[in-house]
Design a protein around this motif. Structure first.
Motif, PDB file in Angstrom:
ATOM      1  N   ALA A  27       0.835  -1.203   0.000  1.00 37.19           N
ATOM      2  CA  ALA A  27       0.000   0.000   0.000  1.00 37.19           C
ATOM      3  C   ALA A  27       0.868   1.251   0.000  1.00 37.19           C
ATOM      4  O   ALA A  27       0.582   2.200  -0.738  1.00 37.19           O
ATOM      5  CB  ALA A  27      -0.928  -0.002   1.211  1.00 37.19           C
ATOM      6  N   PRO A  50      -6.199   5.354   2.930  1.00 29.69           N
ATOM      7  CA  PRO A  50      -7.054   4.240   3.375  1.00 29.69           C
ATOM      8  C   PRO A  50      -7.666   3.456   2.213  1.00 29.69           C
ATOM      9  O   PRO A  50      -7.837   2.245   2.298  1.00 29.69           O
ATOM     10  CB  PRO A  50      -8.138   4.901   4.221  1.00 29.69           C
ATOM     11  N   PHE A  51      -7.964   4.140   1.105  1.00 27.46           N
ATOM     12  CA  PHE A  51      -8.526   3.463  -0.060  1.00 27.46           C
ATOM     13  C   PHE A  51      -7.493   2.522  -0.685  1.00 27.46           C
ATOM     14  O   PHE A  51      -7.812   1.404  -1.064  1.00 27.46           O
ATOM     15  CB  PHE A  51      -9.014   4.469  -1.103  1.00 27.46           C
ATOM     16  N   GLU A  53      -4.876   1.207   0.835  1.00 21.26           N
ATOM     17  CA  GLU A  53      -4.635   0.094   1.756  1.00 21.26           C
ATOM     18  C   GLU A  53      -5.715  -0.975   1.612  1.00 21.26           C
ATOM     19  O   GLU A  53      -5.424  -2.173   1.607  1.00 21.26           O
ATOM     20  CB  GLU A  53      -4.583   0.605   3.197  1.00 21.26           C
ATOM     21  N   GLU A  54      -6.969  -0.537   1.472  1.00 17.64           N
ATOM     22  CA  GLU A  54      -8.063  -1.495   1.332  1.00 17.64           C
ATOM     23  C   GLU A  54      -7.961  -2.230  -0.007  1.00 17.64           C
ATOM     24  O   GLU A  54      -8.210  -3.438  -0.080  1.00 17.64           O
ATOM     25  CB  GLU A  54      -9.411  -0.795   1.461  1.00 17.64           C
ATOM     26  N   GLN A  55      -7.575  -1.514  -1.066  1.00 21.31           N
ATOM     27  CA  GLN A  55      -7.401  -2.158  -2.370  1.00 21.31           C
ATOM     28  C   GLN A  55      -6.339  -3.254  -2.302  1.00 21.31           C
ATOM     29  O   GLN A  55      -6.550  -4.354  -2.818  1.00 21.31           O
ATOM     30  CB  GLN A  55      -7.001  -1.139  -3.437  1.00 21.31           C
ATOM     31  N   ALA A  57      -5.357  -4.908   0.298  1.00 26.11           N
ATOM     32  CA  ALA A  57      -5.882  -6.013   1.106  1.00 26.11           C
ATOM     33  C   ALA A  57      -6.864  -6.861   0.295  1.00 26.11           C
ATOM     34  O   ALA A  57      -6.845  -8.097   0.380  1.00 26.11           O
ATOM     35  CB  ALA A  57      -6.551  -5.474   2.368  1.00 26.11           C
ATOM     36  N   LEU A  58      -7.700  -6.220  -0.509  1.00 26.58           N
ATOM     37  CA  LEU A  58      -8.663  -6.956  -1.335  1.00 26.58           C
ATOM     38  C   LEU A  58      -7.961  -7.785  -2.407  1.00 26.58           C
ATOM     39  O   LEU A  58      -8.363  -8.920  -2.690  1.00 26.58           O
ATOM     40  CB  LEU A  58      -9.664  -5.994  -1.976  1.00 26.58           C
ATOM     41  N   ASP A  61      -6.542 -10.762  -0.735  1.00 23.00           N
ATOM     42  CA  ASP A  61      -7.614 -11.699  -0.424  1.00 23.00           C
ATOM     43  C   ASP A  61      -8.047 -12.458  -1.678  1.00 23.00           C
ATOM     44  O   ASP A  61      -8.320 -13.659  -1.617  1.00 23.00           O
ATOM     45  CB  ASP A  61      -8.808 -10.962   0.184  1.00 23.00           C
ATOM     46  N   ASN A  72     -14.525  -8.868  -4.727  1.00 23.78           N
ATOM     47  CA  ASN A  72     -13.436  -7.935  -4.453  1.00 23.78           C
ATOM     48  C   ASN A  72     -13.215  -6.977  -5.617  1.00 23.78           C
ATOM     49  O   ASN A  72     -12.885  -5.803  -5.411  1.00 23.78           O
ATOM     50  CB  ASN A  72     -12.150  -8.682  -4.126  1.00 23.78           C
ATOM     51  N   LYS A  75     -15.607  -4.165  -5.212  1.00 27.13           N
ATOM     52  CA  LYS A  75     -15.180  -3.271  -4.131  1.00 27.13           C
ATOM     53  C   LYS A  75     -14.007  -2.408  -4.573  1.00 27.13           C
ATOM     54  O   LYS A  75     -13.946  -1.221  -4.245  1.00 27.13           O
ATOM     55  CB  LYS A  75     -14.801  -4.084  -2.891  1.00 27.13           C
ATOM     56  N   LEU A  79     -13.664   1.674  -4.754  1.00 29.76           N
ATOM     57  CA  LEU A  79     -12.559   2.419  -4.146  1.00 29.76           C
ATOM     58  C   LEU A  79     -11.869   3.306  -5.179  1.00 29.76           C
ATOM     59  O   LEU A  79     -11.451   4.425  -4.859  1.00 29.76           O
ATOM     60  CB  LEU A  79     -11.555   1.458  -3.501  1.00 29.76           C
TER      61      LEU A  79
END
Length: 112
Positions: A27, A50-51, A53-55, A57-58, A61, A72, A75, A79
């Motif tokens: 990230a 934060p966007f 970081e979430e990307q 993580a997705l 995953d 994902n 999502k 984002l």
């Protein structure tokens, strides 16, 4: 001879640690790339972090659980929209040009 073996083992273990740290920095690395490409301000970096970081993580995953990939992707697209809301029109144009360039390079690589 013992010193040589110790040095080799130490180097190998440090290299493994560095690779693991690099994976965790996904990230931060991506945010730095965006900052460089788009000349993000500090406020934009803080808003986008934060966007990103979430990307990351997705995406991780999706690799670990392929059955989550479709959900994902949706999502991640959401984002991306949130990230675009933070960018200026000039930055959006740069991002669009970079995406088109990446797609064109990907098509060239696929043909070769």
């Amino acid at each position: 001879m013992k010193k040589l073996i110790f040095a080799v083992l130490l180097t190998a273990s440090l290299n493994g640690f560095a690779q693991e740290a690099g994976k965790k920095g996904g990230a931060d690395k991506r945010l730095q790339e965006l900052t460089t490409e788009l000349s993000l301000t500090a406020d934009q970096q803080a808003a986008i972090k934060p966007f990103v970081e979430e990307q990351v993580a997705l995406k991780k995953d999706s690799k670990e659980n392929p059955d989550h990939a479709d959900a994902n992707k949706i999502k991640i697209k959401e984002l991306n929209k949130k990230i675009k809301e933070v960018l200026t029109p000039a930055q959006l144009e740069i991002q669009k040009a970079n995406m088109e360039k990446s797609k064109a390079e990907g098509k060239k690589e696929g043909k070769e």
